[in-house]
Structure formats: structure tokens, C-alpha cells
Enzyme design. Structure first.
Site, mmCIF file in Angstrom:
data_model
loop_
_atom_site.group_PDB
_atom_site.id
_atom_site.type_symbol
_atom_site.label_atom_id
_atom_site.label_comp_id
_atom_site.label_asym_id
_atom_site.label_seq_id
_atom_site.Cartn_x
_atom_site.Cartn_y
_atom_site.Cartn_z
ATOM 1 C CE LYS A 68 -4.062 1.972 0.646
ATOM 2 N NZ LYS A 68 -3.702 2.853 -0.489
ATOM 3 C CE LYS A 92 3.836 6.690 6.178
ATOM 4 N NZ LYS A 92 3.475 7.643 5.095
ATOM 5 C CE LYS A 104 4.679 7.687 -1.303
ATOM 6 N NZ LYS A 104 4.112 7.839 0.035
ATOM 7 C CB THR A 188 -2.339 12.972 5.956
ATOM 8 O OG1 THR A 188 -2.695 11.991 4.981
ATOM 9 C CG2 THR A 188 -0.861 12.871 6.261
ATOM 10 C CG ASN A 219 -4.879 16.849 1.918
ATOM 11 O OD1 ASN A 219 -4.658 16.339 3.008
ATOM 12 N ND2 ASN A 219 -6.055 16.790 1.341
ATOM 13 C CB SER A 356 -5.717 4.482 2.519
ATOM 14 O OG SER A 356 -5.518 5.626 1.729
HETATM 15 N N1 GLU Z 1 0.701 8.975 0.414
HETATM 16 C C1 GLU Z 1 0.251 8.777 1.753
HETATM 17 C C2 GLU Z 1 1.410 8.380 2.653
HETATM 18 O O1 GLU Z 1 2.562 8.644 2.353
HETATM 19 C C3 GLU Z 1 -0.933 7.848 1.846
HETATM 20 C C4 GLU Z 1 -0.700 6.456 1.369
HETATM 21 C C5 GLU Z 1 -1.979 5.625 1.305
HETATM 22 O O2 GLU Z 1 -3.032 6.116 1.681
HETATM 23 O O3 GLU Z 1 -1.882 4.498 0.851
HETATM 24 O O4 GLU Z 1 1.230 7.880 3.716
#
Ligand code: GLU
Length: 432
Positions: A68, A92, A104, A188, A219, A356
Site C-alpha cells: 500500500k 508506517k 510507493k 493525514t 493537503n 485508506s
Molecule cells: N501517500 C500517503 C502516505 O505517504 C498515503 C498512502 C496511502 O493512503 O496508501 O502515507
């Protein structure tokens, strides 16, 4: 050659590995991303010409579940950066205990130079290349720097067309009418806010005395500033890629958000038009913002902002990392020595991926939650994990980042070890 962000990022594993009782094989596994996809994306431009863009998707580790992580569109995107960002996603997801590994993606592009139609063709073109590499049970993208809900909608639609199957769970952060979750937009910033609220309970400070600087008014930066401002904190400085503004008295954040939405620039506040008179502000550079004497510094922009070049000048006693990787490992060690408390990125900005996860669950169930349910579930997770990490930090007398990595490694390590390590396979008496 410039320092590799990925190599710097995985240095944190060694430190945390010493502390947790994790098998050395686990650390070795996490040094190597599971799979890397590099693609070229041909896009027909509005003038009829063809342009080719480079894109990447890195799946770092899938032991705890499908991978993810977001997709960013930025001119500086490169494979090394995407590998580091994927590694942080693995950690994370483990810190907050959601059943995902880390990934990513990114495209090297300045989206501000594209028309809306070009942006749509690029987004769909990227998914065309990635369609066999991602999926609701394989790897689930989401928004990141300079991507948004509309782009996620195009991507979900492109994937569904290729698979000839409506597949909302392939991507999160979608528009609400296309299966997005209520509460994902500010998740976030809100997750970071819940961490600060837990610290507030422990420190028992008076909110009106707490001066906050936010680097990055995208954001996440906007929402954490909005929520803190609502609770009486003084947001004395904010910035975007054009520069920073400062006001000793604190800004009215809803008005700043309004200006930013209308003009797409904070700079408009202090240098253009009638708003100049309405908002009293001093102009600063992004670097100066980081060095302000404030109580809480929130880097919410890009990686590598607090480095050996400026680490001695950082004055804030608390740093909340809403961006991914804003502090290099060298700067980190020095700040920890100076007693600066850093709520690390893999905890502070985990609210986004947590909601998410909620979106993915809702898509798979076809049953949607209210905004209150989303926020309440997010608060439970963020508060619980903030306190878990804080207590580990106190128990082992380490900095909060090391505690967060130790916490993550315990979860990832027990999953990897459950499949067997050298200790198991070398013990011939095992079995039955
Ligand atoms: N881009 C966000 C992060 O760095 C969200 C990633 C997601 O929701 O999968 O945590």
C-alpha cells in the site's frame, strides 16, 4: 554522488534492530524491496506532439498484507526516492497495525505544466503500464505529493476498464461518488493532530501559549494547521513552495486556506492584490521558517529538509513530521542528543494510510461508514499507537523514532518469523 535517500532510510533499521529482539534475517529481508517496476508512459500532448514520462512503482514488503502506498507526480521523482518512500510505508502500516505492506509510486513530471487533459492521459497511461502489477489484493495505490482524488478516480476507472470489472478497492483516496471514504481528505493532517492531542494530555500545556510553524501548505499541512488553530494553538508561520509568511499574532487558518484555494499561492497573501492589506504578514524563506523559535515545528512538505546544514539552527523543542522523511539520519541523531522530541513520520503521518485502509474495507464490503465513524476509528488507532510508541521510548530511554521503528519491527518481524527463519530450519528436532 549525492547521498542515497533509500540507504539513509534503512540505516534506521540497524538502530531499532539492536533494541528489538528481532531475528537478523528480518532486518536483512527489509533491506531489499520485494519488486520494482519501471515504466515509460507515452502521452499525446495537446499540441499533437508525443512526450514520454518515466514512472516507477516499488513494492517493498508484503509479509503483513497487500502492499500500500501513494503515487506522486513531481519533477524530482526518481527510483531511489520511491524505494525509500516504499520502505517507510512498510514501517508506517506496521506502526499503526493495519494489515498492509509498503509500496510507493511516482512519475517524474511537473504536473503544474500539464493541461487537465494531458494530466488525465498521463494518469490513465501510468495505470495501463501498472495494471498487472497492482490490484485490490496485490498492491493498492493512493494519493501523494501533487496527486489528488480526481486523479485517483481516473486511475480506478482506467484499471476497471482494463480488467472489465468495477474495481474500487484497487486504489484509495478516490472522490466520494466513486467509492471514496468520508474523512479521507483530511486524514493525514487529522492523524498528526491526534498525536499532538495525546502529547497535549501528557504535557498539560495551555494551547494559546503554543506557537506552531508549518512548512508546506498542501493537503496535510492545511488540515493539521486548521485543526490546531480551531483548538486555540497559534499558527505563526506557514509556507508553500514559493516561500513562507510569518505573523507573531498567529494566522486565521480558514482565511489562508481560502486564499490558497483561490489563488493556489500563499504568496498572494503578502504580495498581490487587496488581500495584502487584510493579512498582516512578514515574508520569510522556507529555510528561515524551519529555524524559527516556535514550540512546535511541522515539516509537511518534502523529504530532506532538516539536514546537517541546518540542524544546529533548529530551535523548536518539538517536531511533528507530517511529510515523509523530512529529517536525515545524521540530523536526527544530533536533534535527539539536543533533547528535541520528534514525532516521527511513520507515526505522525500514518492517518492517511489508516483511512485508506478504511476506504479499502468499505469498498470490499460495499457498505459505507459515516464521517463520525471514520474519525472515531482513526482516533482510536492514532491515540493507541502514539501511546504505545511513547511508552516504548520511555521504557528503553531512546528517541521516539527508534521506538516507532522498534514497534514496527516487532510486528513485521513476528510475521516474517512465523514463516520460519534460520533458527527454525536449522533445528533438526523441530516438527510435528
Ligand atoms: N501517500 C500517503 C502516505 O505517504 C498515503 C498512502 C496511502 O493512503 O496508501 O502515507
Amino acid at each position: 554522488m549525492a547521498q542515497s535517500i533509500f540507504e539513509d532510510a534503512i540505516k534506521r533499521l540497524d538502530k531499532a534492530g539492536e533494541l528489538s529482539k528481532i531475528d537478523a534475517e528480518v532486518i536483512e529481508r527489509l533491506r531489499h524491496p520485494k519488486a520494482i517496476m519501471q515504466v515509460s508512459i507515452p502521452v499525446r500532448m495537446d499540441d499533437g506532439g508525443l512526450k514520454i514520462f518515466d514512472g516507477y512503482r516499488v513494492q517493498h514488503d508484503s509479509t503483513r498484507g497487500p502492499t500500500k502506498g501513494g503515487i506522486r507526480f513531481h519533477p524530482d521523482v526518481n527510483l531511489d526516492e520511491v524505494k525509500a518512500l516504499a520502505f517507510w510505508m512498510t514501517c508506517k502500516c506496521a506502526v499503526v497495525g493495519i494489515p498492509f505492506g509498503g509500496a510507493k509510486g511516482g512519475v517524474t513530471v511537473n504536473p503544474k505544466e500539464l493541461s487537465h487533459l494531458e494530466l488525465e492521459r498521463l494518469s490513465r497511461g501510468f495505470i495501463d503500464r501498472l495494471a498487472d502489477f497492482i490490484g485490490p489484493d496485490i498492491d493498492i495505490p493512493a494519493p501523494d505529493v501533487y496527486t489528488n482524488a480526481m486523479i485517483m478516480g481516473w486511475m480506478m476507472n482506467a484499471y476497471s476498464s482494463i480488467k472489465r470489472q468495477h474495481s474500487p478497492a484497487v486504489i484509495t483516496g478516490k472522490p466520494i461518488p466513486l467509492g471514496g471514504s468520508l474523512g479521507r481528505d483530511d486524514a493525514t493532517g487529522r492523524g498528526a493532530y491526534y498525536c499532538i492531542k495525546e502529547l497535549e494530555k501528557r504535557r498539560k500545556w495551555n494551547n494559546a501559549d503554543i506557537r506552531v510553524a508549518v512548512q508546506g501548505f498542501g493537503n496535510a499541512g492545511q488540515h493539521v494547521a486548521r485543526l490546531l488553530h480551531h483548538d486555540g494553538y497559534k499558527i505563526v508561520a506557514v509556507s508553500d513552495s514559493q516561500g513562507a509568511i510569518y505573523n507573531e499574532e498567529g494566522f486565521d487558518i480558514p482565511s489562508l486556506m481560502h486564499v490558497k484555494k483561490d489563488t493556489r499561492k500563499l504568496k498572494a497573501v503578502y504580495c498581490h492584490g487587496s488581500l495584502c492589506e487584510q493579512v498582516k504578514a512578514e515574508a520569510l524563506s522556507n529555510e528561515e521558517l524551519l529555524e524559527l523559535k516556535v514550540d512546535i515545528l511541522i515539516p509537511a512538505a518534502l523529504e530532506n529538509q532538516i539536514t546537517p546544514q541546518n540542524m544546529a539552527k533548529i530551535q523548536a523543542p518539538i517536531i511533528v513530521e507530517v511529510a515523509n522523511g523530512p529529517t536525515t539520519s545524521e540530523a536526527d541523531a544530533m536533534l535527539a542528543e539536543r533533547g528535541i522530541l520528534i514525532i516521527p513520520d511513520i507515526l505522525a503521518n500514518a492517518g492517511g494510510v489508516t483511512v485508506s485502509y478504511f476506504e479499502w474495507v468499505q469498498n470490499r464490503q460495499g457498505f459505507y461508514w459515516t464521517e463520525e465513524e471514520v474519525q472515531q476509528r482513526l482516533q482510536v488507532i492514532m491515540s493507541r499507537e502514539f501511546n504505545n510508541v511513547y511508552e516504548l521510548m520511555e521504557k528503553h530511554s531512546v528517541d521516539m523514532r527508534t521506538a516507532a521503528y522498534t514497534h514496527a519491527l516487532d510486528r513485521i518481524g513476528s510475521a516474517i518469523s512465523a514463516g520460519g527463519t534460520y533458527r527454525y530450519f536449522n533445528n533438526k528436532t523441530n516438527g510435528g
